[in-house]
Design a protein around this motif. Structure first.
Motif, mmCIF file in Angstrom:
data_model
loop_
_atom_site.group_PDB
_atom_site.id
_atom_site.type_symbol
_atom_site.label_atom_id
_atom_site.label_comp_id
_atom_site.label_asym_id
_atom_site.label_seq_id
_atom_site.Cartn_x
_atom_site.Cartn_y
_atom_site.Cartn_z
ATOM 1 N N UNK A 1 0.854 -1.207 0.042
ATOM 2 C CA UNK A 1 0.062 -0.093 0.214
ATOM 3 C C UNK A 1 0.904 1.350 0.040
ATOM 4 N N UNK A 2 2.220 1.216 -0.214
ATOM 5 C CA UNK A 2 2.725 2.440 -0.264
ATOM 6 C C UNK A 2 4.184 1.988 0.124
ATOM 7 N N UNK A 3 5.114 3.071 0.827
ATOM 8 C CA UNK A 3 6.480 2.880 0.935
ATOM 9 C C UNK A 3 6.862 1.921 1.683
ATOM 10 N N UNK A 4 8.085 1.472 1.662
ATOM 11 C CA UNK A 4 8.484 0.124 2.682
ATOM 12 C C UNK A 4 9.069 -0.988 1.900
ATOM 13 N N UNK A 5 10.371 -1.274 1.579
ATOM 14 C CA UNK A 5 10.858 -2.376 0.660
ATOM 15 C C UNK A 5 12.013 -2.948 1.564
ATOM 16 N N UNK A 6 12.192 -3.976 1.799
ATOM 17 C CA UNK A 6 13.577 -4.684 2.493
ATOM 18 C C UNK A 6 13.823 -5.722 1.585
ATOM 19 N N UNK A 7 15.352 -5.905 1.595
ATOM 20 C CA UNK A 7 16.138 -6.966 1.028
ATOM 21 C C UNK A 7 16.739 -7.674 1.939
ATOM 22 N N UNK A 8 16.547 -8.876 2.201
ATOM 23 C CA UNK A 8 17.140 -9.336 3.394
ATOM 24 C C UNK A 8 18.348 -10.270 2.759
ATOM 25 N N UNK A 9 19.498 -10.456 3.338
ATOM 26 C CA UNK A 9 20.452 -11.224 3.148
ATOM 27 C C UNK A 9 20.934 -12.304 4.122
ATOM 28 N N UNK A 10 20.548 -11.872 5.489
ATOM 29 C CA UNK A 10 21.065 -12.808 6.667
ATOM 30 C C UNK A 10 19.958 -12.962 7.563
ATOM 31 N N UNK A 11 19.936 -14.229 8.315
ATOM 32 C CA UNK A 11 19.130 -14.249 9.441
ATOM 33 C C UNK A 11 19.819 -14.679 10.520
ATOM 34 N N UNK A 12 19.750 -14.209 11.842
ATOM 35 C CA UNK A 12 20.570 -14.482 12.979
ATOM 36 C C UNK A 12 19.808 -16.079 13.368
ATOM 37 N N UNK A 13 20.715 -16.628 14.242
ATOM 38 C CA UNK A 13 20.384 -17.998 14.587
ATOM 39 C C UNK A 13 19.181 -18.001 15.571
ATOM 40 N N UNK A 14 18.798 -16.947 15.984
ATOM 41 C CA UNK A 14 17.250 -16.996 16.642
ATOM 42 C C UNK A 14 16.282 -17.107 15.926
ATOM 43 N N UNK A 15 16.435 -16.926 14.520
ATOM 44 C CA UNK A 15 15.455 -16.906 13.713
ATOM 45 C C UNK A 15 14.414 -15.951 13.674
ATOM 46 N N UNK A 16 14.811 -14.752 14.049
ATOM 47 C CA UNK A 16 13.923 -13.514 14.242
ATOM 48 C C UNK A 16 14.613 -12.335 13.614
ATOM 49 N N UNK A 17 16.269 -12.348 13.566
ATOM 50 C CA UNK A 17 16.490 -10.748 13.330
ATOM 51 C C UNK A 17 17.160 -10.902 11.848
ATOM 52 N N UNK A 18 16.572 -10.128 11.116
ATOM 53 C CA UNK A 18 17.272 -10.131 9.537
ATOM 54 C C UNK A 18 18.182 -9.018 9.265
ATOM 55 N N UNK A 19 18.925 -9.105 8.331
ATOM 56 C CA UNK A 19 19.847 -8.120 8.123
ATOM 57 C C UNK A 19 19.709 -7.805 6.454
ATOM 58 N N UNK A 20 19.941 -6.635 6.110
ATOM 59 C CA UNK A 20 19.917 -6.398 4.587
ATOM 60 C C UNK A 20 19.399 -4.893 4.487
ATOM 61 N N UNK A 21 18.990 -4.688 3.299
ATOM 62 C CA UNK A 21 18.962 -3.292 3.006
ATOM 63 C C UNK A 21 17.288 -3.002 3.387
ATOM 64 N N UNK A 22 17.093 -1.976 4.000
ATOM 65 C CA UNK A 22 15.753 -1.310 4.349
ATOM 66 C C UNK A 22 15.617 0.085 3.606
#
Length: 134
Positions: A33-54
């Protein structure tokens, strides 16, 4: 919609174990519905924290919570979605550089896949040796 397939989750976790690598994005999320794009490259071992370009108005590298992304509700009971047709193709450093120069991830994607130049990218000038005819 499921935000991560098991294959994507496995790849993100594997990438998360190799922090010093310029990974290719595994998955693209977007606000339908609008702005907001995320490209994820990594996920921490906890299975919740993603890393990438937001990109929430300005593209930046960083981390975010998958759980918060899954819980976020938009108007009309819509949610953040996964781009089913996304292929990363370029390392995250290329995405970040192009997104910053182009003004966002969506613009960077158009440029990267069209082969066009990003705004404000100077055209290389020939050197003296290149401009001489032999």
């Amino acid at each position: 919609m499921i935000l991560l397939t098991s294959t994507q989750c496995e790849q993100l976790l594997a990438n998360g174990r190799q922090r010093d690598v310029d990974h290719i994005p595994v998955v693209k999320f977007f606000n339908p519905l609008g702005s907001g794009v995320w490209l994820a490259t990594e996920l921490d071992s906890d299975g919740d924290i993603l890393f990438g370009l937001a990109d929430l108005g300005f593209p930046e590298l960083g981390s975010w919570s998958l759980g918060e992304m899954q819980a976020f509700r938009l108007p009309f009971d819509m949610r953040i979605e996964r781009d089913l047709h996304f292929t990363g193709d370029f390392p995250i450093s290329v995405w970040a550089d192009m997104a910053r120069r182009a003004g966002g991830i969506r613009e960077a994607e158009r440029i990267l896949y069209s082969g066009a130049r990003a705004p404000s990218t100077p055209t290389p000038k020939p050197t003296d040796t290149q401009s001489r005819k032999h």
